[in-house]
Scaffold this motif. Structure first.
Motif: not given
Length: 760
Positions: A325-336, A275-281, A83-87
């Motif tokens: 389904k993000y691979p790391i919880p912090e990525i889930d939080r920051v992306t949203k 370009p992304l901030l740290p932990y963004e997807s 379920g990981q959908l981000s590149a």
């Protein structure tokens, strides 16, 4: 679905769900049903009564009509357990051993799930700094990049491709000169693309010929000064030599940082467009512009269809954020918190050809700006409509948009390379010109199948000009431009990447950048004869026209050329490479392998062995069989043993050892894992290699190169220095899976025959 056989093969090989034995458990239409249904479920998060079946049908129709396709991880993983959908992901690299190896671990998890990662190493203290806690000496950013590179090599990404990375270092870091040259050896740090983060202040110092300060990232104190022009010239020289490093205008990335309160943007994804901030997807997708035309005879852009497709695509990509389904919880939080999406395009070159407009023209540039301007406006309008229903992104109140209409997504547009997606859609990639209009595909019985760009073929057939003989001339020339039988009006429109001057590449990139929130992935192609001054001019033009970064590739500049197009002077050699002295082997009259030829043809055979599948590629030139290499399937075994056998066979073949002698030595070798299984046609990996060589000997009349390829061989630079082939981007000439030529697009290599791709 109206897809090509090649697209069907790529989908079946790389995207379908398979069981433990490798048997496909779904069809191509079922793949798209799986994806559409999974992504549509997010509608219920905002409306429990939402008609998700209707939404799923809309998503399904948009994808199967090839109007829009999401990035590969979404196609592969939506509706599956992973379920990981981000590149795209960016991870921070802090200046402590704990932070560094935490980033290594997180990158491994991302690569395992199918994503690529970007890093800035600018926070790391320079080489030679004292480490207070131990009294030791810091090894610097380059040494830790090698650690990340090794970890990437060990992780198979999503079961389909190796991980890709972007490594960035700020131009004022004390180790910047080491960074600029760290990929001068093509075998080093080969799972990274690298870019220098160039500031506005640095560029001003370059123009003024002034010195600029080097800043210790730990103390924030000046620790030295360098002449900006000299450093800039070193960047240009390194890029001229092998395309690395690229440059990123870091202040421009931060000028468009939607939430500067969250920190500075330090890095991008592996191909530089996100370009992304740290932990963004970021979740990407692309509109197929070849589908956005209407009219019989003279074509025009179908703006209504394009607008409807943009609306559906933004809805789709916003849903991806929720079902992912993000691979790391912090990525889930920051992306949203920012809900960034990146809608881009593919088939722009095809659109221009359908409209009868040259890529390398002001009209072409204006169409690019017009199309992307429309997509940008429509995407923002749709994102604002979604905000009415679902709410603005959580950090909207502290964003640069806080006084404007609420919007659902902090960014909505990105131009990605679309390598494999464009193969599925059967169109040109991203905003790149067509790389080649025709090529030869070999099949097992020795026949040559001529593959021709369908738009060119249709135009030539309409004019009564098409023939296989004419296409062989196109293949040999690499371009239409010097073929007398083709009318000038067709030559004007059907231009390939090497017909387009570097300046037009940059002008087109800048046209799309004007209406893109994030950045544009684009490779500026140079002929082999280009000088450092030519590269300098393009960098300066990119800076003047507002691009956010530049990636260049000079034809033939890497030891293992990807694919030469057009004529290359036979006398062309680097004036810095002296003639080699006779080797000790030559002096002592020992056998020495002849250099690997610049052009080969060959076949790849899939062979079932006791521990899985083995793919054996046998290549030949006008002197006979010259190379063998192998690749194991996902469930194959002994890859190092079969590769070692193939390498030794290749050396023996190019040393003049009789082919039948080699076959005799390998044929019949027995492996327990194979012989204990009844019905096997081979007895071991060496036996499979021997039988593949034997087939080529029979089918190719002794392994002689076809005449069309001999023509191409004569057109290539016979004087270019040959270096050892490796499987990094820098060293990749042919696809390691099917043996076809690969091409450079947007920081990646892509095989347009089987869909293999690699970035970094």
């Amino acid at each position: 679905m109206n897809i090509t056989e090649n697209a069907k093969t790529v989908l079946e090989k790389r995207y379908l769900i398979r069981d433990a034995q490798g048997k496909a458990l779904e069809t191509v239409p079922q793949l798209f049903q799986r994806v559409a249904s999974a992504i549509a479920q997010a509608d219920r998060n905002y409306d429990p009564q939402a008609d998700v079946e209707k939404t799923a049908q809309e998503f399904y129709d948009t994808m199967t009509d090839l109007r829009f396709l999401p990035n590969s991880p979404t196609l592969m993983n939506a509706g599956r357990d992973l379920g990981q959908l981000s590149a795209c992901f960016v991870l921070p690299v802090g200046d402590s051993m704990e932070e560094i190896f935490e980033a290594v671990k997180q990158a491994a998890l991302i690569h395992k799930s199918g994503g690529g990662t970007g890093f800035s190493f600018s926070r790391l203290r320079p080489r030679g700094s004292v480490v207070n806690s131990t009294g030791g000496v810091a090894s610097g950013p380059i040494s830790f990049m090698k650690v990340f590179n090794t970890a990437t090599e060990a992780v198979k990404q999503g079961g389909t491709r190796r991980g890709a990375n972007m490594g960035i270092l700020q131009v004022d870091h004390p180790d910047i000169l080491d960074f600029i040259s760290c990929k001068s050896d093509n075998s080093e740090i080969n799972n990274f693309n690298i870019s220098v983060a160039v500031t506005e202040g640095f560029m001003q110092a370059v123009h003024a010929g002034e010195d600029y300060p080097l800043i210790d990232p730990r103390t924030k104190q000046e620790v030295g000064r360098l002449n900006a022009r000299e450093v800039y010239d070193k960047i240009v020289d390194a890029a001229w030599r092998n395309g690395e490093p690229g440059i990123v205008f870091i202040d421009r990335l931060n000028r468009d940082n939607v939430v500067p309160s969250q920190g500075r943007i330090e890095s991008t994804n592996p191909c530089g467009e996100q370009p992304l901030l740290p932990y963004e997807s970021c979740n990407l997708g692309s509109i197929n512009l070849a589908q956005m035309v209407k009219g019989e005879g003279k074509k025009e852009i179908d703006w209504d269809k394009l607008g409807q497709t943009v609306d559906t695509a933004i809805h789709f990509l916003d849903n991806v954020i929720d079902v992912n389904k993000y691979p790391i919880p912090e990525i889930d939080r920051v992306t949203k918190l920012t809900r960034k999406v990146g809608l881009g395009v593919m088939a722009f070159a095809d659109l221009l050809m359908l409209l009868g407009v040259p890529y390398n023209s002001q009209e072409g540039v204006e169409i690019g700006q017009q199309v992307m301007g429309f997509i940008q406006r429509r995407a923002k309008e749709q994102s604002c409509r979604l905000a009415e229903q679902r709410g603005a992104f959580p950090l909207f109140g502290e964003s640069i948009y806080k006084d404007e209409t609420p919007i659902r997504n902090a960014t909505v547009t990105t131009i990605a390379p679309t390598g494999t997606l464009s193969i599925i859609a059967g169109v040109s990639g991203g905003v790149e010109p067509v790389f080649a209009f025709a090529f030869i595909r070999n099949v097992m019985d020795g026949d040559e199948l001529i593959e021709v760009n369908p738009l060119l073929r249709r135009r030539l057939e309409e004019r009564g000009l098409y023939s296989d003989e004419l296409m062989k001339k196109v293949i040999a020339q690499g371009s239409l431009q010097h073929i007398d039988e083709i009318p000038q009006d067709i030559k004007d429109v059907f231009v390939c990447a090497h017909d387009v001057s570097p300046q037009w590449h940059i002008r087109m990139q800048a046209a799309f950048q004007k209406h893109t929130d994030n950045a544009v992935s684009k490779t500026v192609n140079f002929p082999h004869s280009a000088t450092r001054e030519d590269v300098d001019k393009v960098y300066q033009l990119a800076y003047e026209l507002g691009c956010k970064g530049v990636t260049i590739y000079r034809d033939g500049s890497r030891g293992s050329q990807v694919l030469n197009i057009g004529k290359v002077s036979k006398e062309a050699k680097s004036d810095e490479e002296p003639q080699a002295e006779p080797s000790s082997a030559q002096q002592q009259n020992r056998l020495e392998p002849r250099p690997r030829p610049a052009v080969t043809m060959g076949i790849t055979e899939k062979v079932k062995i006791g521990c899985g599948n083995l793919y054996v590629t046998v290549n030949y030139d006008e002197n006979g069989i010259c190379e063998v290499f192998t690749n194991t399937g996902r469930h194959g075994g002994c890859p190092s043993q079969s590769e070692a056998t193939a390498r030794l066979v290749s050396i023996a073949l190019r040393s003049g050892i009789d082919v039948q002698t080699i076959i005799g030595q390998l044929k019949g070798i027995r492996c327990p894992s194979t012989i204990r299984q009844p019905g096997m046609k081979v007895t071991s990996c060496p036996d499979a290699i021997a039988r593949a060589i034997e087939k080529v000997m029979r089918s190719q009349n002794g392994g002689q190169m076809p005449s069309a390829v001999q023509e191409m061989e004569r057109e290539l630079n016979q004087g270019a220095r040959e270096e050892e082939v490796d499987h990094s981007i820098a060293g990749m000439r042919f696809c390691p899976e099917c043996g076809a030529p690969v091409v450079h697009e947007g920081g990646c290599v892509i095989c347009r025959q089987c869909g293999y791709s690699k970035c970094g």
